[in-house]
Scaffold this active site. Sequence first.
Site, PDB file in Angstrom:
ATOM      1  N   GLY A  11       2.317   2.373  -5.546  1.00  0.00           N
ATOM      2  CA  GLY A  11       2.767   2.787  -6.880  1.00  0.00           C
ATOM      3  C   GLY A  11       3.172   4.254  -6.910  1.00  0.00           C
ATOM      4  O   GLY A  11       2.478   5.090  -6.347  1.00  0.00           O
ATOM      5  N   ARG A  72       6.312  -1.260  -1.584  1.00  0.00           N
ATOM      6  CA  ARG A  72       5.266  -2.017  -0.890  1.00  0.00           C
ATOM      7  C   ARG A  72       5.994  -2.737   0.238  1.00  0.00           C
ATOM      8  O   ARG A  72       7.144  -3.140   0.077  1.00  0.00           O
ATOM      9  CB  ARG A  72       4.594  -2.998  -1.839  1.00  0.00           C
ATOM     10  CG  ARG A  72       3.895  -2.254  -2.975  1.00  0.00           C
ATOM     11  CD  ARG A  72       2.742  -2.998  -3.605  1.00  0.00           C
ATOM     12  NE  ARG A  72       1.917  -2.057  -4.349  1.00  0.00           N
ATOM     13  CZ  ARG A  72       2.167  -1.650  -5.603  1.00  0.00           C
ATOM     14  NH1 ARG A  72       3.216  -2.109  -6.260  1.00  0.00           N
ATOM     15  NH2 ARG A  72       1.374  -0.782  -6.195  1.00  0.00           N
ATOM     16  N   ASP A 103      -5.268   3.527  -1.544  1.00  0.00           N
ATOM     17  CA  ASP A 103      -6.085   3.120  -0.393  1.00  0.00           C
ATOM     18  C   ASP A 103      -5.430   2.031   0.446  1.00  0.00           C
ATOM     19  O   ASP A 103      -5.647   1.965   1.650  1.00  0.00           O
ATOM     20  CB  ASP A 103      -7.523   2.780  -0.783  1.00  0.00           C
ATOM     21  CG  ASP A 103      -7.608   1.841  -1.959  1.00  0.00           C
ATOM     22  OD1 ASP A 103      -6.544   1.369  -2.408  1.00  0.00           O
ATOM     23  OD2 ASP A 103      -8.733   1.575  -2.421  1.00  0.00           O
ATOM     24  N   THR A 126      -2.469   8.099  -7.168  1.00  0.00           N
ATOM     25  CA  THR A 126      -2.474   6.915  -8.034  1.00  0.00           C
ATOM     26  C   THR A 126      -2.971   7.326  -9.402  1.00  0.00           C
ATOM     27  O   THR A 126      -3.934   8.091  -9.506  1.00  0.00           O
ATOM     28  CB  THR A 126      -3.377   5.787  -7.489  1.00  0.00           C
ATOM     29  OG1 THR A 126      -3.633   4.860  -8.558  1.00  0.00           O
ATOM     30  CG2 THR A 126      -4.712   6.277  -6.980  1.00  0.00           C
ATOM     31  N   ASP A 128      -4.563   5.518 -11.314  1.00  0.00           N
ATOM     32  CA  ASP A 128      -5.827   4.839 -11.604  1.00  0.00           C
ATOM     33  C   ASP A 128      -7.047   5.712 -11.286  1.00  0.00           C
ATOM     34  O   ASP A 128      -8.132   5.459 -11.788  1.00  0.00           O
ATOM     35  CB  ASP A 128      -5.932   3.528 -10.804  1.00  0.00           C
ATOM     36  CG  ASP A 128      -4.802   2.565 -11.152  1.00  0.00           C
ATOM     37  OD1 ASP A 128      -4.233   2.702 -12.244  1.00  0.00           O
ATOM     38  OD2 ASP A 128      -4.496   1.685 -10.327  1.00  0.00           O
ATOM     39  N   ASP A 130      -8.789   5.835  -8.610  1.00  0.00           N
ATOM     40  CA  ASP A 130      -9.819   4.907  -8.118  1.00  0.00           C
ATOM     41  C   ASP A 130      -9.993   4.955  -6.606  1.00  0.00           C
ATOM     42  O   ASP A 130     -10.345   3.961  -5.984  1.00  0.00           O
ATOM     43  CB  ASP A 130      -9.471   3.478  -8.564  1.00  0.00           C
ATOM     44  CG  ASP A 130      -8.162   2.996  -7.968  1.00  0.00           C
ATOM     45  OD1 ASP A 130      -7.426   3.820  -7.371  1.00  0.00           O
ATOM     46  OD2 ASP A 130      -7.854   1.803  -8.089  1.00  0.00           O
ATOM     47  N   ARG A 163      -5.164  -0.290 -40.199  1.00  0.00           N
ATOM     48  CA  ARG A 163      -5.149  -1.271 -39.113  1.00  0.00           C
ATOM     49  C   ARG A 163      -6.097  -0.881 -37.993  1.00  0.00           C
ATOM     50  O   ARG A 163      -6.391   0.305 -37.812  1.00  0.00           O
ATOM     51  CB  ARG A 163      -3.741  -1.340 -38.500  1.00  0.00           C
ATOM     52  CG  ARG A 163      -2.818  -2.280 -39.230  1.00  0.00           C
ATOM     53  CD  ARG A 163      -1.449  -2.232 -38.597  1.00  0.00           C
ATOM     54  NE  ARG A 163      -0.558  -3.161 -39.262  1.00  0.00           N
ATOM     55  CZ  ARG A 163       0.763  -3.121 -39.163  1.00  0.00           C
ATOM     56  NH1 ARG A 163       1.341  -2.199 -38.436  1.00  0.00           N
ATOM     57  NH2 ARG A 163       1.496  -4.012 -39.776  1.00  0.00           N
ATOM     58  N   ARG A 172      -6.472  -0.942 -13.334  1.00  0.00           N
ATOM     59  CA  ARG A 172      -7.035  -2.070 -12.566  1.00  0.00           C
ATOM     60  C   ARG A 172      -8.532  -2.180 -12.813  1.00  0.00           C
ATOM     61  O   ARG A 172      -8.947  -2.279 -13.964  1.00  0.00           O
ATOM     62  CB  ARG A 172      -6.705  -1.932 -11.079  1.00  0.00           C
ATOM     63  CG  ARG A 172      -5.209  -1.966 -10.814  1.00  0.00           C
ATOM     64  CD  ARG A 172      -4.877  -2.003  -9.363  1.00  0.00           C
ATOM     65  NE  ARG A 172      -5.246  -0.754  -8.692  1.00  0.00           N
ATOM     66  CZ  ARG A 172      -5.001  -0.473  -7.436  1.00  0.00           C
ATOM     67  NH1 ARG A 172      -4.376  -1.352  -6.691  1.00  0.00           N
ATOM     68  NH2 ARG A 172      -5.354   0.663  -6.901  1.00  0.00           N
TER      69      ARG A 172
HETATM   70  P1  ADP Z   1      -1.658   1.419  -2.709  1.00  0.00           P
HETATM   71  O1  ADP Z   1      -1.399   2.313  -1.546  1.00  0.00           O
HETATM   72  O2  ADP Z   1      -1.149   2.002  -3.982  1.00  0.00           O
HETATM   73  O3  ADP Z   1      -3.103   0.960  -2.752  1.00  0.00           O
HETATM   74  P2  ADP Z   1      -0.854  -1.232  -1.749  1.00  0.00           P
HETATM   75  O4  ADP Z   1      -2.266  -1.727  -1.666  1.00  0.00           O
HETATM   76  O5  ADP Z   1       0.162  -2.108  -2.352  1.00  0.00           O
HETATM   77  O6  ADP Z   1      -0.733   0.151  -2.543  1.00  0.00           O
HETATM   78  O7  ADP Z   1      -0.413  -0.862  -0.260  1.00  0.00           O
HETATM   79  C1  ADP Z   1       0.844  -0.271  -0.020  1.00  0.00           C
HETATM   80  C2  ADP Z   1       1.381  -0.718   1.304  1.00  0.00           C
HETATM   81  O8  ADP Z   1       0.492  -0.317   2.353  1.00  0.00           O
HETATM   82  C3  ADP Z   1       1.513  -2.206   1.491  1.00  0.00           C
HETATM   83  O9  ADP Z   1       2.657  -2.731   0.883  1.00  0.00           O
HETATM   84  C4  ADP Z   1       1.598  -2.306   3.010  1.00  0.00           C
HETATM   85  O10 ADP Z   1       2.881  -1.965   3.469  1.00  0.00           O
HETATM   86  C5  ADP Z   1       0.638  -1.208   3.459  1.00  0.00           C
HETATM   87  N1  ADP Z   1      -0.659  -1.813   3.798  1.00  0.00           N
HETATM   88  C6  ADP Z   1      -1.693  -2.099   2.985  1.00  0.00           C
HETATM   89  N2  ADP Z   1      -2.698  -2.695   3.645  1.00  0.00           N
HETATM   90  C7  ADP Z   1      -2.285  -2.825   4.939  1.00  0.00           C
HETATM   91  C8  ADP Z   1      -2.840  -3.376   6.145  1.00  0.00           C
HETATM   92  N3  ADP Z   1      -4.062  -3.918   6.156  1.00  0.00           N
HETATM   93  N4  ADP Z   1      -2.093  -3.322   7.264  1.00  0.00           N
HETATM   94  C9  ADP Z   1      -0.864  -2.774   7.268  1.00  0.00           C
HETATM   95  N5  ADP Z   1      -0.285  -2.249   6.178  1.00  0.00           N
HETATM   96  C10 ADP Z   1      -0.967  -2.262   5.029  1.00  0.00           C
END
Ligand code: ADP
Length: 317
Positions: A11, A72, A103, A126, A128, A130, A163, A172
């Site tokens: 995000g 993503r 994360d 982020t 969030d 979090d 209201r 989340r």
């Molecule tokens: P955020 O970083 O905001 O938590 P996501 O959880 O959607 O967002 O993760 C972002 C991107 O990180 C994913 O689309 C993917 O490309 C990569 N990613 C997440 N987990 C893994 C994993 N276990 N192995 C490889 N790439 C990962």
Amino acid sequence: MKNIAILCSGGDVSGMNPALKRFVEYALEKNLTPYFVYDGYEGLIDNNIKEASYSDVSGIITRGGTKIGSARSSRFMQKKFRQCAKKNLDALDISLLIVLGGDGSFRGLDIFYKEHKIKFCGIPSTIDNDINGTDYCLGVDTALNIIKTSVDAIRDTASSFKRAFIIETMGRECGYLALITYITSGSELCLIPEKKYDLNTYEEDFKQQIKNGRRYFIVIASEGIQQESQEIADWFEEKIGIESRVSILGHIQRGGNPTVKDRVMAYKFVTQAIDALLEGVEEAIICYDRFGFNLKGIEEVVNNPHKLDRELIKLLK
Ligand code: ADP
């Protein structure tokens, strides 16, 4: 001269553009050649990696989102595409990487490091707030200020029409945005996933407040709670007898021009990340806590759930 790259993953948040500006300026100051990777890990795989210069970052400090795009990438979950990413970085002689993300992005980065030894620093980004190990994630302050403006505006109409407004915030499973908004907006009720609640315990008090002249209620509801916002609005209509509306703030919380705090935090996060990589750090997340900025290991950050500050939760009625 060494080459260093930056990318945004997951995000987007307001504060990424100020971070990109600082990245280019500080890298050049440190005799590094800065590169942008466009569209997150997708850009690593597709070789969408370009050398960056001052002109790429002029005028972007005021803008939300990210000039280099975020994404993503399901392909990055697969080894063969991570190999492809490594090949692209090698071809440009890039061995240092900064990732603005959450994360999930750090988890991917950790796997990438273990397979290919690309040294990295992660910057928690982020709205969030979090991510375990850091009290502050880039973008949070701008999101809180956007929410503040929205809640203040909704209060005007809520009071005119007698209201109850249920205002749903993002987050989340983390109630941080809702809780801070509650504390700073003078709203009547805050519902977050970290604290179980029973609306019926508020019934008598709220009815009495109406008898005493209260014209409206503002409820801040975090998206991860046990009920839909509409159910809370229905409860106000049925049990409290006041017309109710739901306002889901949605993606406006992720936009807006970065606040001064997020610009300063972006500046400091990036400075810390580049300094750490130049000092030989191989894989770390730059965290900000009561000790100031410090580096934490990826395991600590991604393998432990984030916990909302107990002292803040105590402020809930
Ligand atoms: P955020 O970083 O905001 O938590 P996501 O959880 O959607 O967002 O993760 C972002 C991107 O990180 C994913 O689309 C993917 O490309 C990569 N990613 C997440 N987990 C893994 C994993 N276990 N192995 C490889 N790439 C990962």
